[in-house]
Design a protein around this motif. Sequence first.
Motif, PDB file in Angstrom:
ATOM      1  N   ARG A  31      -9.672  -1.122   5.286  1.00  0.00           N
ATOM      2  CA  ARG A  31      -9.251  -1.341   6.665  1.00  0.00           C
ATOM      3  C   ARG A  31     -10.357  -2.005   7.478  1.00  0.00           C
ATOM      4  N   ILE A  59       0.824  -1.203   0.000  1.00  0.00           N
ATOM      5  CA  ILE A  59       0.000   0.000   0.000  1.00  0.00           C
ATOM      6  C   ILE A  59       0.862   1.257   0.000  1.00  0.00           C
ATOM      7  N   CYS A  78     -10.811   4.104   5.299  1.00  0.00           N
ATOM      8  CA  CYS A  78     -11.169   3.432   4.049  1.00  0.00           C
ATOM      9  C   CYS A  78     -11.870   2.101   4.353  1.00  0.00           C
ATOM     10  N   TYR A 126       2.363   4.811   7.661  1.00  0.00           N
ATOM     11  CA  TYR A 126       1.179   4.079   8.087  1.00  0.00           C
ATOM     12  C   TYR A 126       1.334   3.587   9.518  1.00  0.00           C
ATOM     13  N   ASP A 151      -1.511   9.946   4.596  1.00  0.00           N
ATOM     14  CA  ASP A 151      -1.754   8.556   4.212  1.00  0.00           C
ATOM     15  C   ASP A 151      -2.418   7.767   5.332  1.00  0.00           C
ATOM     16  N   GLY A 192       3.163  -1.494   4.413  1.00  0.00           N
ATOM     17  CA  GLY A 192       3.135  -0.050   4.217  1.00  0.00           C
ATOM     18  C   GLY A 192       4.411   0.585   4.709  1.00  0.00           C
ATOM     19  N   GLN A 239      -4.776   6.681  -2.561  1.00  0.00           N
ATOM     20  CA  GLN A 239      -4.277   5.458  -1.929  1.00  0.00           C
ATOM     21  C   GLN A 239      -4.402   4.295  -2.896  1.00  0.00           C
ATOM     22  N   TRP A 293      -6.002   5.649   5.264  1.00  0.00           N
ATOM     23  CA  TRP A 293      -6.065   4.238   5.602  1.00  0.00           C
ATOM     24  C   TRP A 293      -7.087   3.982   6.714  1.00  0.00           C
TER      25      TRP A 293
END
Length: 228
Positions: free
Chosen positions: A89, A28, A86, A108, A79, A104, A57, A83
């Motif tokens: 996740r 990612i 979204c 992240y 970022d 990641g 992303q 994450w």
Amino acid sequence: MPSTPQQLQTSAQAFSRVSNFPRVIGAIDGTHVAIKAPSIDEAIYINRKRFHSLNVQVVCDGNGLIINYSARFPGSTHDAYIWRNCNLRHHFSRGTFGDYLLLGDSGYPLEPFIMTPVTNPTNEAEELYNRAHVRTRVVVERTLGIVKNRFRCIHRSGGELQYTPLRSAKIITACLLLHNRCVRRGIPDPNDHLQEEDMPNEAHLGGDGDHGGTGRETRDMIIREFYG
């Protein structure tokens, strides 16, 4: 995203062949696509390099196929925030993908299902883990570079998209899907490789911050069993 046990296993095997990193089904990363200054909420589209953008992303598999994406966040969004907000996740949190993982970078959060580098490695095993992590995760950086080489309208060398954020997001999505079509049909990558122009993430906003309770335990187990 892979869904069946066979698809999950096949995806993990593709990543494992790179540097023996276990159970990875995706890498990612975020990438900025320049757009013209919007007339509404203009300030939130200014990123850390002081140009207007969407922060996109992308998750790709070991073959450079884009298997998940989000193109709806303005350039000022980090970022890690994208994450955390979204749908992907939420699927990982619910156990949709079992014990499989994403890789990641340090932008992240460390979670049970997303592995990040060790910020300050203190032994050889952690250093080996970091090297394997970088070699395995680089596939997403390479993929983003290829996408922007194929479609220069979303590379900064092509200027900026002259549309609203919503229309720009649709154009970006079309480019991602067309890239997948190129991969599936075996169309060669562009010969003139431009570098991905994005800036590194701030490590202190991700990296070793364990937001999932057992993320550090999962990473420590991988380091111990595969690189110790």
